[in-house]
Design a protein around this motif. Structure first.
Motif, PDB file in Angstrom:
ATOM      1  N   GLU A  70       0.835  -1.202   0.000  1.00  0.00           N
ATOM      2  CA  GLU A  70       0.000   0.000   0.000  1.00  0.00           C
ATOM      3  C   GLU A  70       0.877   1.262   0.000  1.00  0.00           C
ATOM      4  OE1 GLU A  70      -3.548   2.271  -0.018  1.00  0.00           O
ATOM      5  OE2 GLU A  70      -2.965   0.287  -0.743  1.00  0.00           O
ATOM      6  N   LEU A  71       1.972   1.252   0.781  1.00  0.00           N
ATOM      7  CA  LEU A  71       2.890   2.405   0.800  1.00  0.00           C
ATOM      8  C   LEU A  71       3.486   2.644  -0.582  1.00  0.00           C
ATOM      9  CD1 LEU A  71       5.142   2.411   4.013  1.00  0.00           C
ATOM     10  CD2 LEU A  71       3.438   4.103   3.307  1.00  0.00           C
ATOM     11  N   THR A  72       3.823   1.582  -1.279  1.00  0.00           N
ATOM     12  CA  THR A  72       4.390   1.708  -2.627  1.00  0.00           C
ATOM     13  C   THR A  72       3.369   2.345  -3.573  1.00  0.00           C
ATOM     14  OG1 THR A  72       5.685  -0.284  -2.216  1.00  0.00           O
ATOM     15  CG2 THR A  72       5.515   0.447  -4.503  1.00  0.00           C
ATOM     16  N   ARG A  73       2.119   1.861  -3.491  1.00  0.00           N
ATOM     17  CA  ARG A  73       1.065   2.430  -4.341  1.00  0.00           C
ATOM     18  C   ARG A  73       0.853   3.912  -4.022  1.00  0.00           C
ATOM     19  NH1 ARG A  73      -0.692  -2.985  -4.160  1.00  0.00           N
ATOM     20  NH2 ARG A  73      -1.561  -2.842  -2.058  1.00  0.00           N
ATOM     21  N   LEU A  74       0.875   4.248  -2.736  1.00  0.00           N
ATOM     22  CA  LEU A  74       0.668   5.646  -2.332  1.00  0.00           C
ATOM     23  C   LEU A  74       1.843   6.527  -2.755  1.00  0.00           C
ATOM     24  CD1 LEU A  74      -0.867   5.153   1.228  1.00  0.00           C
ATOM     25  CD2 LEU A  74      -2.056   5.969  -0.819  1.00  0.00           C
ATOM     26  N   ASP A  75       3.076   6.017  -2.597  1.00  0.00           N
ATOM     27  CA  ASP A  75       4.264   6.786  -2.977  1.00  0.00           C
ATOM     28  C   ASP A  75       4.215   7.121  -4.462  1.00  0.00           C
ATOM     29  OD1 ASP A  75       6.740   8.004  -2.359  1.00  0.00           O
ATOM     30  OD2 ASP A  75       7.858   6.248  -3.030  1.00  0.00           O
ATOM     31  N   THR A  76       3.758   6.165  -5.251  1.00  0.00           N
ATOM     32  CA  THR A  76       3.623   6.365  -6.695  1.00  0.00           C
ATOM     33  C   THR A  76       2.465   7.325  -6.999  1.00  0.00           C
ATOM     34  OG1 THR A  76       4.554   4.198  -7.187  1.00  0.00           O
ATOM     35  CG2 THR A  76       3.168   5.197  -8.887  1.00  0.00           C
ATOM     36  N   GLY A  77       1.311   7.091  -6.362  1.00  0.00           N
ATOM     37  CA  GLY A  77       0.137   7.940  -6.607  1.00  0.00           C
ATOM     38  C   GLY A  77       0.394   9.388  -6.241  1.00  0.00           C
ATOM     39  N   VAL A  78       1.025   9.613  -5.088  1.00  0.00           N
ATOM     40  CA  VAL A  78       1.340  10.982  -4.661  1.00  0.00           C
ATOM     41  C   VAL A  78       2.398  11.577  -5.592  1.00  0.00           C
ATOM     42  CG1 VAL A  78       2.294  12.422  -2.805  1.00  0.00           C
ATOM     43  CG2 VAL A  78       0.701  10.571  -2.250  1.00  0.00           C
ATOM     44  N   GLY A  79       3.404  10.766  -5.973  1.00  0.00           N
ATOM     45  CA  GLY A  79       4.435  11.246  -6.897  1.00  0.00           C
ATOM     46  C   GLY A  79       3.844  11.709  -8.218  1.00  0.00           C
ATOM     47  N   GLN A  80       2.888  10.936  -8.730  1.00  0.00           N
ATOM     48  CA  GLN A  80       2.247  11.293 -10.006  1.00  0.00           C
ATOM     49  C   GLN A  80       1.369  12.532  -9.857  1.00  0.00           C
ATOM     50  OE1 GLN A  80       0.472   7.459 -10.783  1.00  0.00           O
ATOM     51  NE2 GLN A  80       2.189   6.803 -12.062  1.00  0.00           N
ATOM     52  N   ALA A  81       0.671  12.645  -8.715  1.00  0.00           N
ATOM     53  CA  ALA A  81      -0.163  13.832  -8.473  1.00  0.00           C
ATOM     54  C   ALA A  81       0.714  15.076  -8.335  1.00  0.00           C
ATOM     55  CB  ALA A  81      -1.019  13.629  -7.220  1.00  0.00           C
ATOM     56  N   PHE A  82       1.861  14.937  -7.637  1.00  0.00           N
ATOM     57  CA  PHE A  82       2.801  16.062  -7.512  1.00  0.00           C
ATOM     58  C   PHE A  82       3.392  16.422  -8.874  1.00  0.00           C
ATOM     59  CE2 PHE A  82       4.163  17.393  -3.101  1.00  0.00           C
ATOM     60  CZ  PHE A  82       3.080  16.847  -2.436  1.00  0.00           C
ATOM     61  N   ALA A  83       3.645  15.405  -9.694  1.00  0.00           N
ATOM     62  CA  ALA A  83       4.191  15.653 -11.038  1.00  0.00           C
ATOM     63  C   ALA A  83       3.211  16.478 -11.869  1.00  0.00           C
ATOM     64  CB  ALA A  83       4.502  14.324 -11.728  1.00  0.00           C
ATOM     65  N   ASP A  84       1.915  16.119 -11.806  1.00  0.00           N
ATOM     66  CA  ASP A  84       0.881  16.890 -12.519  1.00  0.00           C
ATOM     67  C   ASP A  84       0.823  18.319 -11.993  1.00  0.00           C
ATOM     68  OD1 ASP A  84       0.065  14.835 -14.162  1.00  0.00           O
ATOM     69  OD2 ASP A  84      -1.520  14.148 -12.810  1.00  0.00           O
ATOM     70  N   ALA A  85       0.883  18.460 -10.654  1.00  0.00           N
ATOM     71  CA  ALA A  85       0.805  19.789 -10.035  1.00  0.00           C
ATOM     72  C   ALA A  85       2.012  20.639 -10.434  1.00  0.00           C
ATOM     73  CB  ALA A  85       0.723  19.644  -8.517  1.00  0.00           C
ATOM     74  N   ALA A  86       3.196  20.025 -10.495  1.00  0.00           N
ATOM     75  CA  ALA A  86       4.413  20.756 -10.881  1.00  0.00           C
ATOM     76  C   ALA A  86       4.323  21.225 -12.329  1.00  0.00           C
ATOM     77  CB  ALA A  86       5.640  19.862 -10.698  1.00  0.00           C
ATOM     78  N   ARG A  87       3.800  20.346 -13.180  1.00  0.00           N
ATOM     79  CA  ARG A  87       3.632  20.683 -14.597  1.00  0.00           C
ATOM     80  C   ARG A  87       2.692  21.892 -14.743  1.00  0.00           C
ATOM     81  NH1 ARG A  87       6.460  20.724 -18.348  1.00  0.00           N
ATOM     82  NH2 ARG A  87       5.426  22.596 -18.959  1.00  0.00           N
ATOM     83  N   ARG A  88       1.575  21.829 -14.001  1.00  0.00           N
ATOM     84  CA  ARG A  88       0.628  22.954 -14.039  1.00  0.00           C
ATOM     85  C   ARG A  88       1.265  24.222 -13.498  1.00  0.00           C
ATOM     86  NH1 ARG A  88      -5.135  22.456 -11.421  1.00  0.00           N
ATOM     87  NH2 ARG A  88      -4.995  24.670 -11.947  1.00  0.00           N
TER      88      ARG A  88
END
Length: 402
Positions: A70-88
């Motif tokens: 679950e931590l791995t899935r969350l680390d990836t999910g948060v990383g991808q959400a942060f990546a989208d936010a950084a792009r924006r």
């Protein structure tokens, strides 16, 4: 990416606070003039988490169990959400001309034993941000301070010390920066003594929890429920009996302590507490515990920021409890309060990029100042500037031109 003449070094700062609402994004131009960091705010965004990710994060917080999967899935999910936010952030705030992304990630656990921080975990794998934006990323900004014996928090003390030092010197009196997030923390800046910064106790963490229980909504919008009720002194005394409030600083806390269990223990055996009275009492708890600490340090000016500033019930309670101090917001001083922690993150990333320590040891309790974080290369190789000679001792917030 060299320094472009047309603007300063442009940084996107990202953080998600303990309330796990979403990602705060800010863009800033930064440059040094002698020992002063000059920060020009370019704008801020609030990017909500996808609801399934938010729910999964909340479900993983202590005291709930959480698996490595679950931590791995969350680390990836948060990383991808942060990546989208950084792009924006790069596109919408920085004219697509950013030089660095700094990420404080999503704190999911702060490991405290016998008053010492043993470790801290922030999720949001920075490789996703580097891959999505092509920019270098400065991440994992708390770990080094913890390794040096510090609490890894409050890092806001770095910005507050640099920014408010001039105000403390001008007035000759201590100034406090107050952040009203899930947890309330203060930074006390005085010209004649080392900076002190620590968590005073809960702010929105308990208010949001209680509001959700009684209304099903995430928060008490505009403090309406709290303003409709009155303080239950029996409940307030029980809440104030928690040993955290009496412990000496430096200290830090979080939702692993101030949570549903803490509230239920205080409510156990009391006559039924009406919803408005519950919210009014929890609002008073934050105001009283903050005011106690302001008095302790002889503070005459309080500069507030964070989500709690938008809650009229909380601001009214603070004004009533700190009558001897002037209460202002960081917006009054030119730094947008809603994005203050994201601007802090941008500042920390820039300091690391320039080879300058990002901590104040008297605030975090570390053995000494440390250059923070880990740098992840962007599309090209990592080419760092020559380290700034000397240290940065002040911060000036400049107005955006053009």
């Amino acid at each position: 990416m060299g320094m472009r003449a047309s603007h300063g070094f442009r940084v996107i700062g990202l953080i998600s606070g303990t309330s796990i609402d979403g990602i705060d994004v800010a863009a800033a131009d930064l440059h040094a003039e002698d020992g002063t960091a000059v920060l020009t705010p370019l704008g801020e965004l609030d990017v909500p988490y996808p609801e399934p990710l938010r729910e999964a994060l909340l479900a993983a917080l202590p005291p709930n169990p959480c698996t490595a999967g679950e931590l791995t899935r969350l680390d990836t999910g948060v990383g991808q959400a942060f990546a989208d936010a950084a792009r924006r952030g790069a596109e919408e705030l920085a004219g697509d001309r950013a030089d660095l992304v700094a990420s404080l990630g999503q704190t999911v656990f702060h490991w405290v034993e016998d008053g010492h921080v043993r470790g801290t975990l922030q999720l949001g794998q920075p490789a996703w941000i580097a891959e999505r934006t092509g920019l270098p990323v400065c991440a994992d900004l708390r770990a080094r301070d913890v390794a040096a014996g510090g609490h890894g928090a409050p890092l806001a003390s770095t910005l507050d010390q640099l920014w408010l030092r001039g105000l403390a010197e001008d007035t000759g009196r201590p100034v406090a920066a107050l952040n009203l997030g899930g947890i309330a923390n203060i930074t006390v800046v005085a010209e004649d003594r080392p900076l002190i910064a620590y968590d005073t106790g809960p702010a929105n963490a308990l208010l949001d929890l209680a509001a959700h229980r009684v209304t099903g909504r995430r928060s008490d919008v505009d403090g309406r429920l709290a303003l409709s009720g009155s303080v239950r002194s029996d409940l307030l005394l029980r809440l104030l009996a928690d040993p955290y409030f009496a412990a000496a600083p430096p200290k830090s806390t979080g939702k692993e302590h101030f949570n549903a269990g803490y509230l239920d223990t205080a409510l156990a055996g009391l006559e039924v507490v009406e919803p408005g009275d519950l919210l009014a009492t929890l609002t008073e708890l934050t105001a009283v515990t903050v005011a106690d600490q302001c008095r302790r340090h002889g503070v005459t000016t309080v500069i507030a920021s964070g989500g709690g500033v938008a809650n009229p019930a909380l601001m009214t309670a603070l004004t009533r409890n700190v009558p001897s101090a002037l209460l202002k917001t960081s917006d009054d001083l030119g730094l947008p309060g809603a994005g203050k922690e994201a601007y802090l993150t941008a500042l920390l990333g820039w300091l690391t990029w320039c080879g300058v320590p990002g901590t104040v040891p008297s605030a975090t309790g570390a053995r000494g100042p440390r250059v923070l974080g880990a740098l992840v290369p962007g599309r090209g190789p990592l080419i760092l500037p020559a380290p700034l000679g000397g240290t940065v001792t002040r911060l000036r917030v400049a107005e955006k031109t053009g």
